[in-house]
Design an enzyme around this catalytic site. Structure first.
Site, PDB file in Angstrom:
ATOM      1  N   ILE A  24       1.298  -1.400  -0.153  1.00 44.64           N
ATOM      2  CA  ILE A  24       0.106   0.004   0.243  1.00 44.64           C
ATOM      3  C   ILE A  24       1.066   1.044   0.117  1.00 44.64           C
ATOM      4  CG2 ILE A  24      -2.371   1.184   1.007  1.00 44.64           C
ATOM      5  CD1 ILE A  24      -2.652  -1.394   2.459  1.00 44.64           C
ATOM      6  N   PHE A  92       3.115   3.917   7.391  1.00 47.46           N
ATOM      7  CA  PHE A  92       2.240   2.792   7.020  1.00 47.46           C
ATOM      8  C   PHE A  92       2.948   1.364   7.467  1.00 47.46           C
ATOM      9  CE2 PHE A  92       1.485   4.852   3.184  1.00 47.46           C
ATOM     10  CZ  PHE A  92      -0.121   4.634   3.044  1.00 47.46           C
ATOM     11  N   THR A 145      -6.265  -1.212  10.653  1.00 52.44           N
ATOM     12  CA  THR A 145      -6.939  -2.088   9.808  1.00 52.44           C
ATOM     13  C   THR A 145      -8.563  -2.295  10.996  1.00 52.44           C
ATOM     14  OG1 THR A 145      -7.150  -4.344  10.124  1.00 52.44           O
ATOM     15  CG2 THR A 145      -5.857  -4.132  11.323  1.00 52.44           C
ATOM     16  N   ASP A 146      -9.098  -2.699   9.933  1.00 55.91           N
ATOM     17  CA  ASP A 146     -10.651  -3.289  10.324  1.00 55.91           C
ATOM     18  C   ASP A 146     -10.477  -4.128  11.815  1.00 55.91           C
ATOM     19  OD1 ASP A 146     -10.361  -5.078   8.337  1.00 55.91           O
ATOM     20  OD2 ASP A 146     -11.467  -4.729   7.596  1.00 55.91           O
ATOM     21  N   GLU A 147      -9.070  -4.966  11.128  1.00 55.55           N
ATOM     22  CA  GLU A 147      -9.039  -6.441  12.282  1.00 55.55           C
ATOM     23  C   GLU A 147      -8.804  -5.952  13.498  1.00 55.55           C
ATOM     24  OE1 GLU A 147      -6.571  -9.205  10.867  1.00 55.55           O
ATOM     25  OE2 GLU A 147      -6.810  -9.068   8.594  1.00 55.55           O
ATOM     26  N   TYR A 171      -1.637 -10.577  14.811  1.00 56.20           N
ATOM     27  CA  TYR A 171      -1.485  -9.296  14.239  1.00 56.20           C
ATOM     28  C   TYR A 171      -1.932  -8.218  14.358  1.00 56.20           C
ATOM     29  CZ  TYR A 171      -2.301  -5.740  10.019  1.00 56.20           C
ATOM     30  OH  TYR A 171      -2.797  -5.403   9.316  1.00 56.20           O
ATOM     31  N   LYS A 175      -1.317  -4.571  16.116  1.00 56.42           N
ATOM     32  CA  LYS A 175      -1.901  -3.089  14.908  1.00 56.42           C
ATOM     33  C   LYS A 175      -2.863  -2.438  16.083  1.00 56.42           C
ATOM     34  CE  LYS A 175      -1.533  -1.299  11.849  1.00 56.42           C
ATOM     35  NZ  LYS A 175      -0.279  -1.089  11.174  1.00 56.42           N
TER      36      LYS A 175
HETATM   37  P1  NAD Z   1       3.332  -4.828   3.452  1.00 56.24           P
HETATM   38  O1  NAD Z   1       3.626  -5.970   4.224  1.00 56.24           O
HETATM   39  O2  NAD Z   1       3.043  -4.853   1.598  1.00 56.24           O
HETATM   40  O3  NAD Z   1       4.295  -3.640   3.484  1.00 56.24           O
HETATM   41  C1  NAD Z   1       5.055  -3.104   4.922  1.00 56.24           C
HETATM   42  C2  NAD Z   1       6.361  -2.688   4.947  1.00 56.24           C
HETATM   43  O4  NAD Z   1       6.946  -1.750   5.240  1.00 56.24           O
HETATM   44  C3  NAD Z   1       6.684  -3.244   3.860  1.00 56.24           C
HETATM   45  O5  NAD Z   1       7.981  -2.222   2.948  1.00 56.24           O
HETATM   46  C4  NAD Z   1       8.221  -3.477   5.432  1.00 56.24           C
HETATM   47  O6  NAD Z   1       9.430  -2.870   4.502  1.00 56.24           O
HETATM   48  C5  NAD Z   1       7.847  -2.305   6.309  1.00 56.24           C
HETATM   49  N1  NAD Z   1       8.500  -2.291   7.077  1.00 56.24           N
HETATM   50  C6  NAD Z   1       8.065  -3.365   8.543  1.00 56.24           C
HETATM   51  N2  NAD Z   1       9.389  -2.954   9.361  1.00 56.24           N
HETATM   52  C7  NAD Z   1       9.886  -1.661   9.309  1.00 56.24           C
HETATM   53  C8  NAD Z   1      10.220  -1.532  10.452  1.00 56.24           C
HETATM   54  N3  NAD Z   1      10.446  -1.720  11.611  1.00 56.24           N
HETATM   55  N4  NAD Z   1      11.103  -0.445   9.359  1.00 56.24           N
HETATM   56  C9  NAD Z   1      10.640   0.590   8.639  1.00 56.24           C
HETATM   57  N5  NAD Z   1       9.707  -0.289   8.106  1.00 56.24           N
HETATM   58  C10 NAD Z   1       9.561  -1.512   7.914  1.00 56.24           C
HETATM   59  O7  NAD Z   1       2.063  -3.986   3.695  1.00 56.24           O
HETATM   60  P2  NAD Z   1       0.760  -3.792   3.618  1.00 56.24           P
HETATM   61  O8  NAD Z   1      -0.208  -4.552   3.232  1.00 56.24           O
HETATM   62  O9  NAD Z   1       1.028  -2.854   2.389  1.00 56.24           O
HETATM   63  O10 NAD Z   1       0.364  -2.508   4.393  1.00 56.24           O
HETATM   64  C11 NAD Z   1       0.372  -1.380   5.008  1.00 56.24           C
HETATM   65  C12 NAD Z   1       0.047  -1.141   6.088  1.00 56.24           C
HETATM   66  O11 NAD Z   1      -1.602  -0.923   6.012  1.00 56.24           O
HETATM   67  C13 NAD Z   1       0.107  -2.061   7.456  1.00 56.24           C
HETATM   68  O12 NAD Z   1       0.052  -0.612   8.873  1.00 56.24           O
HETATM   69  C14 NAD Z   1      -1.143  -2.918   7.457  1.00 56.24           C
HETATM   70  O13 NAD Z   1      -1.348  -3.094   9.043  1.00 56.24           O
HETATM   71  C15 NAD Z   1      -2.139  -1.520   7.085  1.00 56.24           C
HETATM   72  N6  NAD Z   1      -3.641  -2.432   6.325  1.00 56.24           N
HETATM   73  C16 NAD Z   1      -3.258  -3.023   5.333  1.00 56.24           C
HETATM   74  C17 NAD Z   1      -4.400  -3.737   4.564  1.00 56.24           C
HETATM   75  C18 NAD Z   1      -4.432  -4.714   4.054  1.00 56.24           C
HETATM   76  O14 NAD Z   1      -5.542  -5.695   3.234  1.00 56.24           O
HETATM   77  N7  NAD Z   1      -3.059  -5.429   2.522  1.00 56.24           N
HETATM   78  C19 NAD Z   1      -5.627  -2.993   5.252  1.00 56.24           C
HETATM   79  C20 NAD Z   1      -5.652  -1.988   6.166  1.00 56.24           C
HETATM   80  C21 NAD Z   1      -4.885  -1.977   6.436  1.00 56.24           C
HETATM   81  O1  DAU Z   2      -8.549  -6.855   6.486  1.00 56.67           O
HETATM   82  C1  DAU Z   2      -8.043  -5.719   6.583  1.00 56.67           C
HETATM   83  C2  DAU Z   2      -6.925  -6.958   6.641  1.00 56.67           C
HETATM   84  O2  DAU Z   2      -6.677  -7.657   5.097  1.00 56.67           O
HETATM   85  C3  DAU Z   2      -4.903  -6.071   7.273  1.00 56.67           C
HETATM   86  O3  DAU Z   2      -4.923  -5.536   8.098  1.00 56.67           O
HETATM   87  C4  DAU Z   2      -3.821  -7.454   6.664  1.00 56.67           C
HETATM   88  O4  DAU Z   2      -2.558  -6.718   6.578  1.00 56.67           O
HETATM   89  C5  DAU Z   2      -4.592  -7.723   5.862  1.00 56.67           C
HETATM   90  O5  DAU Z   2      -2.675  -8.876   5.324  1.00 56.67           O
HETATM   91  C6  DAU Z   2      -5.919  -9.336   4.794  1.00 56.67           C
HETATM   92  O6  DAU Z   2      -5.822  -9.418   6.125  1.00 56.67           O
HETATM   93  P1  DAU Z   2      -6.368 -10.732   5.885  1.00 56.67           P
HETATM   94  O7  DAU Z   2      -6.267 -12.009   6.579  1.00 56.67           O
HETATM   95  O8  DAU Z   2      -7.874 -10.928   5.676  1.00 56.67           O
HETATM   96  O9  DAU Z   2      -6.072 -11.445   4.442  1.00 56.67           O
HETATM   97  P2  DAU Z   2      -5.491 -12.560   3.452  1.00 56.67           P
HETATM   98  O10 DAU Z   2      -4.614 -12.040   2.483  1.00 56.67           O
HETATM   99  O11 DAU Z   2      -4.305 -13.676   4.593  1.00 56.67           O
HETATM  100  O12 DAU Z   2      -6.366 -13.250   3.492  1.00 56.67           O
HETATM  101  C7  DAU Z   2      -7.993 -13.434   2.900  1.00 56.67           C
HETATM  102  C8  DAU Z   2      -9.062 -14.474   3.418  1.00 56.67           C
HETATM  103  O13 DAU Z   2      -8.792 -15.235   2.395  1.00 56.67           O
HETATM  104  C9  DAU Z   2      -8.805 -14.844   4.955  1.00 56.67           C
HETATM  105  O14 DAU Z   2     -10.196 -14.831   5.421  1.00 56.67           O
HETATM  106  C10 DAU Z   2      -8.081 -15.791   4.838  1.00 56.67           C
HETATM  107  C11 DAU Z   2      -7.897 -16.388   3.331  1.00 56.67           C
HETATM  108  N1  DAU Z   2      -7.007 -17.353   2.841  1.00 56.67           N
HETATM  109  C12 DAU Z   2      -5.581 -16.231   2.506  1.00 56.67           C
HETATM  110  C13 DAU Z   2      -4.585 -17.524   2.167  1.00 56.67           C
HETATM  111  C14 DAU Z   2      -3.048 -16.775   1.561  1.00 56.67           C
HETATM  112  C15 DAU Z   2      -7.149 -17.862   1.977  1.00 56.67           C
HETATM  113  O15 DAU Z   2      -8.777 -19.203   2.316  1.00 56.67           O
HETATM  114  N2  DAU Z   2      -6.239 -18.757   1.594  1.00 56.67           N
HETATM  115  C16 DAU Z   2      -4.996 -18.472   1.563  1.00 56.67           C
HETATM  116  O16 DAU Z   2      -4.054 -19.348   0.912  1.00 56.67           O
END
Ligand code: NAD
Ligand code: DAU
Length: 365
Positions: A24, A92, A145-147, A171, A175
């Site tokens: 992101i 992030f 996150t919504d989690e 996780y 958060k």
């Molecule tokens: P990601 O795992 O793809 O990226 C995380 C980044 O943070 C990486 O580039 C990593 O190198 C960097 N990082 C990790 N530890 C660090 C540290 N100690 N210092 C500096 N950099 C560090 O994650 P993402 O999916 O891009 O998520 C970004 C943020 O958004 C997170 O805080 C996550 O909780 C939040 N978020 C993610 C989602 C989702 O669906 N992916 C949804 C809601 C919120």
């Molecule tokens: O809701 C926001 C969150 O969404 C973020 O805070 C997290 O950083 C992000 O990783 C994501 O969490 P989830 O656990 O929801 O995402 P994930 O992609 O790991 O899984 C999505 C759903 O799919 C979950 O119900 C688990 C399921 N899943 C996931 C994987 C990787 C499977 O069924 N099979 C799989 O192999």
């Protein structure tokens, strides 16, 4: 400290984006630089999830600079803040994958809790001595996150900003702890913070450990598509550029001390998502052996698996006028095409330690 490119500010004070080489964060930095002149400094530790290739489009762009480092490294962040003098920080940086937090929670505690704490303290020190005008306009935006709200039953109302915290995984607990710290640094010290709690993102540059890119990658590689449990868990999906536009809106107009819930109003079961990916691939890149749906395989569930997430985003829609541009269908099609057009990106990412992760997470299932 590694400064990869020299920053040109042209009189604008920059923003600092932590974790900007991840999924992101990179989308946010790329979208930001495409839409305005305010310079950006990216600070990233480059864990397995961080990838400088994500920011390759900014190579040579003097409005962007990259610093390799940890948000918890006070000796690095303190001089960085003095030198860059950011008007805002968008945090992030985090360990973000639930399955990894189950198999090894310590990194989540270290970065998401201790790292956020150290960053808050270093930022507070910087902010305290700013001139009154800069002090007033400074923002610390924490991306969450919504989690943190836990799991919904099928008939419950979606989460909103007033939902009680009830995190279930290492996780989400880490958060939640970071959100509490950020809120407390506002309440106690007056640090001007805003927090965003967003639902599941998808789109370009997402590491293929998460559901959507993993399924695309496995489908194209002829591997099983591992659906956890009955596949009827529900997530609310938001295309990543819509999350980025929401963060820009909160940074610009969000009220200090407030939280904003962000979601796509797009609840889907995991099985429906996997089927939609298969159907899109069947059209875009037919396998020649029948539908990709035949690769769907049910595997043992994730421990403590949250059943349903959903977000009521009325506050950000009504107070900041934000709304998502992509539907799930349009966003998923763009995503599938991006992964098809950028197979070299995936090939690069899945080399090396990613293979070890697949072994750890899936071989015992
Ligand atoms: P990601 O795992 O793809 O990226 C995380 C980044 O943070 C990486 O580039 C990593 O190198 C960097 N990082 C990790 N530890 C660090 C540290 N100690 N210092 C500096 N950099 C560090 O994650 P993402 O999916 O891009 O998520 C970004 C943020 O958004 C997170 O805080 C996550 O909780 C939040 N978020 C993610 C989602 C989702 O669906 N992916 C949804 C809601 C919120
Ligand atoms: O809701 C926001 C969150 O969404 C973020 O805070 C997290 O950083 C992000 O990783 C994501 O969490 P989830 O656990 O929801 O995402 P994930 O992609 O790991 O899984 C999505 C759903 O799919 C979950 O119900 C688990 C399921 N899943 C996931 C994987 C990787 C499977 O069924 N099979 C799989 O192999």
């Amino acid at each position: 400290m590694t400064v990869v490119t020299a920053l040109r500010t042209d009189g604008y004070s920059p923003i600092l984006v932590t974790g900007g080489a991840g999924f992101i964060g990179a989308n946010f930095v790329l979208d930001w630089c495409a839409s305005q002149d305010v310079p950006v400094v990216t600070l990233d530790k480059l864990t397995y999830a961080g990838n400088l290739h994500n920011l390759a489009g900014l190579q040579g762009d003097k409005r962007h600079s990259f610093v390799h480092g940890d948000i918890g490294d006070v000796e690095l962040v303190r001089p960085l803040l003095s030198k860059v003098r950011p008007r805002a920080i968008v945090n992030f940086a985090a360990e973000s994958h639930v399955d990894r937090s189950i198999l090894g929670p310590e990194d989540f505690i270290t970065t998401n809790i201790v790292g956020t704490f150290r960053l808050l303290e270093t930022v507070r020190e910087y902010w305290t001595i700013l001139a009154p005008r800069e002090k007033e306009t400074f923002r610390f935006l924490h991306v969450s996150t919504d989690e943190v709200y836990g799991s919904l039953t099928s008939d419950a109302n979606p989460f909103d900003e007033g939902s009680p915290y009830s995190p279930n995984s290492p996780y989400s607990a880490s958060k939640a702890a970071s959100d509490h710290l950020v809120r407390a640094w506002h309440h106690t010290y007056g640090l001007p913070v805003v927090i965003t709690n967003c639902s599941n993102n998808y789109g370009p540059y997402q590491f293929p450990e998460k559901l959507i890119p993993l399924m695309i990658h496995h489908a194209l590689s002829g591997k099983p598509l591992p659906v956890y449990g009955d596949g009827l868990q529900v997530r609310d999906w938001l295309y990543v550029s819509d999350h980025c536009s929401a963060i820009r809106a909160v940074l610009r107009d969000g009220q200090v001390g407030h939280t904003y819930a962000i979601g796509g109003d797009s609840e889907k079961s995991n099985l429906d998502v996997v089927h939609a990916i298969c159907d899109a691939l069947d059209e875009e890149r037919p396998s020649g052996k029948g539908s990709y749906r035949r690769q769907v395989t049910f595997v043992p569930d994730r421990p403590g698996h949250d059943r349903r997430y959903a977000i009521n985003a009325a506050k950000i829609r009504q107070t900041l006028g934000w709304h998502p541009r992509e539907s799930f269908e349009s966003g998923l099609r763009k995503t599938v095409r991006w992964y098809l057009d950028n197979s070299a990106w995936t090939d690069n990412v899945v080399a090396g330690s990613y293979r070890d992760w697949l072994g750890q997470n899936y071989s015992a299932r």
